[in-house]
Design a protein around this motif. Structure first.
Motif, PDB file in Angstrom:
ATOM      1  N   THR A 100      34.184  51.328  36.467  1.00  0.00           N
ATOM      2  CA  THR A 100      32.790  51.190  36.930  1.00  0.00           C
ATOM      3  C   THR A 100      32.579  52.324  38.146  1.00  0.00           C
ATOM      4  OG1 THR A 100      32.948  50.030  39.072  1.00  0.00           O
ATOM      5  CG2 THR A 100      32.835  48.676  36.975  1.00  0.00           C
ATOM      6  N   SER A 101      31.278  52.555  38.405  1.00  0.00           N
ATOM      7  CA  SER A 101      31.104  53.752  39.275  1.00  0.00           C
ATOM      8  C   SER A 101      31.472  53.408  40.774  1.00  0.00           C
ATOM      9  CB  SER A 101      29.631  54.013  39.274  1.00  0.00           C
ATOM     10  OG  SER A 101      28.743  53.037  39.790  1.00  0.00           O
ATOM     11  N   GLY A 102      31.912  52.248  40.982  1.00  0.00           N
ATOM     12  CA  GLY A 102      32.214  52.041  42.455  1.00  0.00           C
ATOM     13  C   GLY A 102      32.381  50.401  42.866  1.00  0.00           C
ATOM     14  N   SER A 106      31.424  47.115  40.630  1.00  0.00           N
ATOM     15  CA  SER A 106      32.153  46.202  40.273  1.00  0.00           C
ATOM     16  C   SER A 106      31.477  44.878  40.928  1.00  0.00           C
ATOM     17  CB  SER A 106      33.417  46.506  40.670  1.00  0.00           C
ATOM     18  OG  SER A 106      34.058  47.535  40.132  1.00  0.00           O
ATOM     19  N   CYS A 107      31.371  44.728  42.032  1.00  0.00           N
ATOM     20  CA  CYS A 107      30.828  43.356  42.566  1.00  0.00           C
ATOM     21  C   CYS A 107      29.607  42.858  42.008  1.00  0.00           C
ATOM     22  CB  CYS A 107      30.601  43.591  44.044  1.00  0.00           C
ATOM     23  SG  CYS A 107      31.960  44.036  44.993  1.00  0.00           S
ATOM     24  N   VAL A 236      47.393  34.511  40.147  1.00  0.00           N
ATOM     25  CA  VAL A 236      46.944  33.340  40.732  1.00  0.00           C
ATOM     26  C   VAL A 236      46.294  32.597  39.808  1.00  0.00           C
ATOM     27  CG1 VAL A 236      45.734  32.034  42.540  1.00  0.00           C
ATOM     28  CG2 VAL A 236      47.243  34.301  43.300  1.00  0.00           C
ATOM     29  N   PRO A 237      46.804  31.373  39.314  1.00  0.00           N
ATOM     30  CA  PRO A 237      45.885  30.432  38.596  1.00  0.00           C
ATOM     31  C   PRO A 237      44.686  30.394  39.092  1.00  0.00           C
ATOM     32  CG  PRO A 237      48.089  29.862  38.793  1.00  0.00           C
ATOM     33  CD  PRO A 237      47.851  30.779  39.935  1.00  0.00           C
ATOM     34  N   GLY A 238      43.663  30.366  38.205  1.00  0.00           N
ATOM     35  CA  GLY A 238      42.119  30.006  38.715  1.00  0.00           C
ATOM     36  C   GLY A 238      41.361  31.110  39.077  1.00  0.00           C
ATOM     37  N   VAL A 239      42.005  32.448  39.423  1.00  0.00           N
ATOM     38  CA  VAL A 239      41.321  33.758  39.727  1.00  0.00           C
ATOM     39  C   VAL A 239      40.854  34.257  38.434  1.00  0.00           C
ATOM     40  CG1 VAL A 239      41.598  36.372  40.556  1.00  0.00           C
ATOM     41  CG2 VAL A 239      42.614  34.293  41.653  1.00  0.00           C
ATOM     42  N   THR A 240      39.489  34.625  38.197  1.00  0.00           N
ATOM     43  CA  THR A 240      38.965  34.932  36.836  1.00  0.00           C
ATOM     44  C   THR A 240      38.689  36.216  36.738  1.00  0.00           C
ATOM     45  OG1 THR A 240      36.737  33.959  37.615  1.00  0.00           O
ATOM     46  CG2 THR A 240      38.076  32.572  36.179  1.00  0.00           C
ATOM     47  N   SER A 241      38.347  36.966  37.927  1.00  0.00           N
ATOM     48  CA  SER A 241      38.004  38.481  37.956  1.00  0.00           C
ATOM     49  C   SER A 241      38.315  38.943  39.344  1.00  0.00           C
ATOM     50  CB  SER A 241      36.395  38.616  37.738  1.00  0.00           C
ATOM     51  OG  SER A 241      35.729  38.145  38.500  1.00  0.00           O
ATOM     52  N   LEU A 242      38.688  40.494  39.208  1.00  0.00           N
ATOM     53  CA  LEU A 242      39.188  41.058  40.466  1.00  0.00           C
ATOM     54  C   LEU A 242      38.469  42.469  40.497  1.00  0.00           C
ATOM     55  CD1 LEU A 242      42.672  41.072  41.820  1.00  0.00           C
ATOM     56  CD2 LEU A 242      41.660  43.260  41.228  1.00  0.00           C
ATOM     57  N   SER A 243      37.969  42.895  41.795  1.00  0.00           N
ATOM     58  CA  SER A 243      37.468  44.275  41.771  1.00  0.00           C
ATOM     59  C   SER A 243      38.644  45.082  42.648  1.00  0.00           C
ATOM     60  CB  SER A 243      36.257  44.456  42.229  1.00  0.00           C
ATOM     61  OG  SER A 243      35.929  43.293  43.394  1.00  0.00           O
ATOM     62  N   ALA A 244      38.784  46.363  42.386  1.00  0.00           N
ATOM     63  CA  ALA A 244      39.782  47.413  43.019  1.00  0.00           C
ATOM     64  C   ALA A 244      39.101  48.842  42.949  1.00  0.00           C
ATOM     65  CB  ALA A 244      41.062  47.152  42.701  1.00  0.00           C
ATOM     66  N   ASP A 245      38.957  49.012  43.896  1.00  0.00           N
ATOM     67  CA  ASP A 245      38.302  50.489  44.040  1.00  0.00           C
ATOM     68  C   ASP A 245      39.284  51.727  44.088  1.00  0.00           C
ATOM     69  OD1 ASP A 245      35.911  49.378  44.299  1.00  0.00           O
ATOM     70  OD2 ASP A 245      35.413  49.706  46.423  1.00  0.00           O
ATOM     71  N   LEU A 259      36.854  46.832  37.421  1.00  0.00           N
ATOM     72  CA  LEU A 259      36.462  45.403  37.291  1.00  0.00           C
ATOM     73  C   LEU A 259      37.503  44.661  36.308  1.00  0.00           C
ATOM     74  CD1 LEU A 259      35.316  42.853  38.284  1.00  0.00           C
ATOM     75  CD2 LEU A 259      33.321  43.614  36.824  1.00  0.00           C
ATOM     76  N   LEU A 260      38.402  43.627  36.611  1.00  0.00           N
ATOM     77  CA  LEU A 260      39.059  43.197  35.495  1.00  0.00           C
ATOM     78  C   LEU A 260      38.769  41.591  35.382  1.00  0.00           C
ATOM     79  CD1 LEU A 260      42.748  44.603  36.975  1.00  0.00           C
ATOM     80  CD2 LEU A 260      41.158  45.360  35.079  1.00  0.00           C
ATOM     81  N   HIS A 261      38.905  41.154  34.141  1.00  0.00           N
ATOM     82  CA  HIS A 261      38.698  39.809  33.964  1.00  0.00           C
ATOM     83  C   HIS A 261      39.675  39.022  33.179  1.00  0.00           C
ATOM     84  CE1 HIS A 261      34.016  40.439  34.624  1.00  0.00           C
ATOM     85  NE2 HIS A 261      34.450  41.666  33.927  1.00  0.00           N
ATOM     86  N   ARG A 262      39.746  37.724  33.566  1.00  0.00           N
ATOM     87  CA  ARG A 262      40.629  37.181  32.704  1.00  0.00           C
ATOM     88  C   ARG A 262      39.974  36.385  31.492  1.00  0.00           C
ATOM     89  NH1 ARG A 262      45.330  35.162  34.679  1.00  0.00           N
ATOM     90  NH2 ARG A 262      44.516  34.574  36.795  1.00  0.00           N
ATOM     91  N   GLY A 263      40.479  36.933  30.325  1.00  0.00           N
ATOM     92  CA  GLY A 263      40.033  36.464  28.938  1.00  0.00           C
ATOM     93  C   GLY A 263      38.932  37.467  28.432  1.00  0.00           C
ATOM     94  N   ARG A 264      39.026  37.793  27.201  1.00  0.00           N
ATOM     95  CA  ARG A 264      38.048  38.917  26.725  1.00  0.00           C
ATOM     96  C   ARG A 264      36.715  38.286  26.784  1.00  0.00           C
ATOM     97  NH1 ARG A 264      42.772  39.227  24.303  1.00  0.00           N
ATOM     98  NH2 ARG A 264      43.710  41.577  24.247  1.00  0.00           N
ATOM     99  N   ASP A 265      36.668  37.109  26.333  1.00  0.00           N
ATOM    100  CA  ASP A 265      35.082  36.677  26.212  1.00  0.00           C
ATOM    101  C   ASP A 265      34.472  36.767  27.559  1.00  0.00           C
ATOM    102  OD1 ASP A 265      34.878  36.151  23.595  1.00  0.00           O
ATOM    103  OD2 ASP A 265      36.284  34.257  23.982  1.00  0.00           O
TER     104      ASP A 265
END
Ligand SMILES: *Cc1c(COP(=O)(O)O)cnc(C)c1O
Length: 508
Positions: A100-102, A106-107, A236-245, A259-265
């Motif tokens: 993303t652009s920042g 991402s948030c 960590v189980p249960g974390v569904t997404s994470l942002s890192a600049d 921006l990362l997501h757990r799972g393609r859908d």
């Protein structure tokens, strides 16, 4: 500029004139390199990395990142950046994502994605976003933009931390997303990721880790005993997404985050696509349409050059500098470091355990430090929903270059404290009373302020008319005012201030 309407390359002299004006403007900026600004900029201290980034960005100058099937380089770079991030941040091959652009984007996208999935799962009405009050303001922005309610969980005024139970007890069917930070920007608190994510998983609620500032450095961080941090990322189980600049501790130029997501859908829910207009089929993974691929290429190049090992070396410099500065500040009578900071950030508050005449107000301190040519970031106090006030603090973001400046900076921090010790914090009431017409002149309702009356108030405060929009040297009264005013009023005034700065001016 040519006045005959032709587009032609400026001749040598004209070119120099144009660039000379830009150089002069840039010379008035706060310095982006050399460690004198302890926020906003992330200086690796390695000129060759900046040069590599600039060369990579220049190669992408004309590319449109909108369409990675036409500009296939963009797909390759993004794929490789996401792949590197996924591995660094505890993701398996079910983790996918976007560049993303920042951090803000991402948030925003983390919230939009969670809201859309919550609705798709049957959620009706206004979705809620639950997070500690220390979560980045981008999540308040996201809630506002995407029609969600922001539910800020109070934190401790001593440490800036929050217990997992205070978050977990707010979970309910209307919660579309819980956000925890790794670490929080204001106080460098590492939120209880494991406990919160587990509760979210049990309740079927999405859980985002905002590692915008920590994502590219916490993987290499160790605690005071030299042990790696306990789990806080996608492992960590249960974390569904994470942002890192990447434009923070990825040392890339501004304009790049992952921006990362757990799972393609889950990832696909982030996208907007339409074939419902007579133009080209639109598929946007992020908020923008046409977009630069410059910062992406720069970030990619830096990743190639550094690898995990290189990031680790730069992190070690930050770790050492943070440790030294924390010790320097803890030895300054009248100041205290908030809580147990995790990562290369420090928040400094007044130490109320010493008598008033020995205390150091962190905002006067920052003003005194600034007078010596170092810029720290003042953060206002905040009254939380439970009525408990978080103290006003001064923030330091430490970067690799800080390590080489410790010998200069440390005595400045101590001397500045000596210069202001015993001077009480600016009283918000005094600031209001000092206004022309006294506090009564300040509207309590933002709707009563139009652009002209807001500008008149700012003028009365001496906040308008500085050269190129520069702020006054003493910022402590300004911060006190922000705290004293009703938030919608201070927000309106700040909007006016920043809008006036970019208004066209009559030619001199
Ligand atoms: C910087 C930051 C953001 C927002 O990022 P921008 O890149 O400034 O838009 C979000 N969260 C945290 C914790 C941050 O430090």
């Amino acid at each position: 500029m040519p006045t005959d309407g032709t587009a032609r390359a400026p001749e040598g002299a004209r070119r120099e004139e144009i660039l000379e004006r830009l150089r002069a403007l840039r010379a008035a900026d706060a310095p982006t390199h050399g460690g004198r600004v302890l926020s906003y900029v992330y200086d690796s201290g390695r000129a060759e990395l900046d040069q590599l980034a600039a060369a990579a960005a220049a190669q992408m100058q004309a590319v449109n990142g909108l369409d990675p099937t036409t500009f296939t380089s963009v797909a390759v770079l993004e794929r490789e950046v996401v792949g590197f991030a996924r591995e660094l941040l505890g993701g398996d091959d079910e983790v996918v994502g976007s560049v993303t652009s920042g951090g803000t984007e991402s948030c925003l996208l983390a919230v939009k994605t969670a809201r859309d999935l919550w609705r798709a799962a049957g959620g009706v009405g206004t979705p809620r976003v639950v997070a500690p009050v220390t979560v980045h303001a981008a999540f308040r922005k996201a809630a506002k933009l995407f029609g969600a309610a922001f539910d800020g969980v109070p934190v401790s005024p001593e440490t800036g931390t929050v217990g997992a139970s205070a978050i977990v007890e707010r979970l309910g069917d209307d919660v579309a997303l819980v956000v925890v930070s790794a670490p929080s920007y204001p106080f460098a608190a590492l939120d209880p990721v494991v406990e919160v994510a587990a509760a979210c998983r049990d309740a079927g609620i999405a859980c985002h880790v905002d590692a915008c500032i920590g994502g590219w450095i916490l993987p290499f961080w160790v605690d005071d005993d030299g042990a790696p941090l306990s789990s806080w990322n996608l492992s960590v189980p249960g974390v569904t997404s994470l942002s890192a600049d990447l434009h923070k501790y990825g040392y890339a130029p501004k304009g790049v985050s992952v921006l990362l997501h757990r799972g393609r859908d889950r990832h696909r829910a982030q996208y907007f696509a339409t074939t419902d207009w007579p133009g080209y089929p639109v598929v946007n993974p992020t908020l923008l349409g046409s977009k630069s691929a410059g910062a992406l290429a720069a970030a990619w190049a830096i990743i190639q050059a550094l690898g995990a090992e290189g990031f680790g070396e730069l992190a070690a410099q930050c770790l050492h500098a943070t440790w030294v500065l924390r010790n320097v500040i803890e030895r300054i009578e009248g100041l205290r470091v908030m809580g147990e900071p995790v990562g290369p950030l420090l928040a400094v508050a007044v130490d109320e355990s010493v008598p008033p005449e020995r205390r150091v107000d962190p905002h006067h301190w920052a003003d005194a430090v600034r007078a010596s040519g170092w810029i720290l970031q003042q953060q206002p106090g905040l009254v939380q929903s439970d009525g408990v006030r978080l103290p006003h603090t001064t923030h330091l973001t430490i970067t690799p270059v800080t390590e080489s400046k410790l010998g200069e900076l440390s005595p400045v921090l101590s001397a500045a404290a000596d210069a202001v010790r015993g001077i009480p914090a600016v009283s918000p009431a005094d600031v209001l009373n000092a206004l022309p017409g006294g506090g009564a002149a300040v509207p309590q309702d933002a709707a009563a302020l139009d652009s002209d009356s807001a500008a008149a108030l700012l003028g009365g405060l001496g906040l308008l008319g500085g050269a190129n929009g520069a702020l006054p040297e003493q910022m402590a009264p300004f911060l006190a005012l922000i705290e004293a005013l009703p938030h919608p009023v201070s927000e309106r005034l700040l909007t006016e201030l920043l809008a006036r700065v970019v208004e066209p001016r009559p030619a001199p």
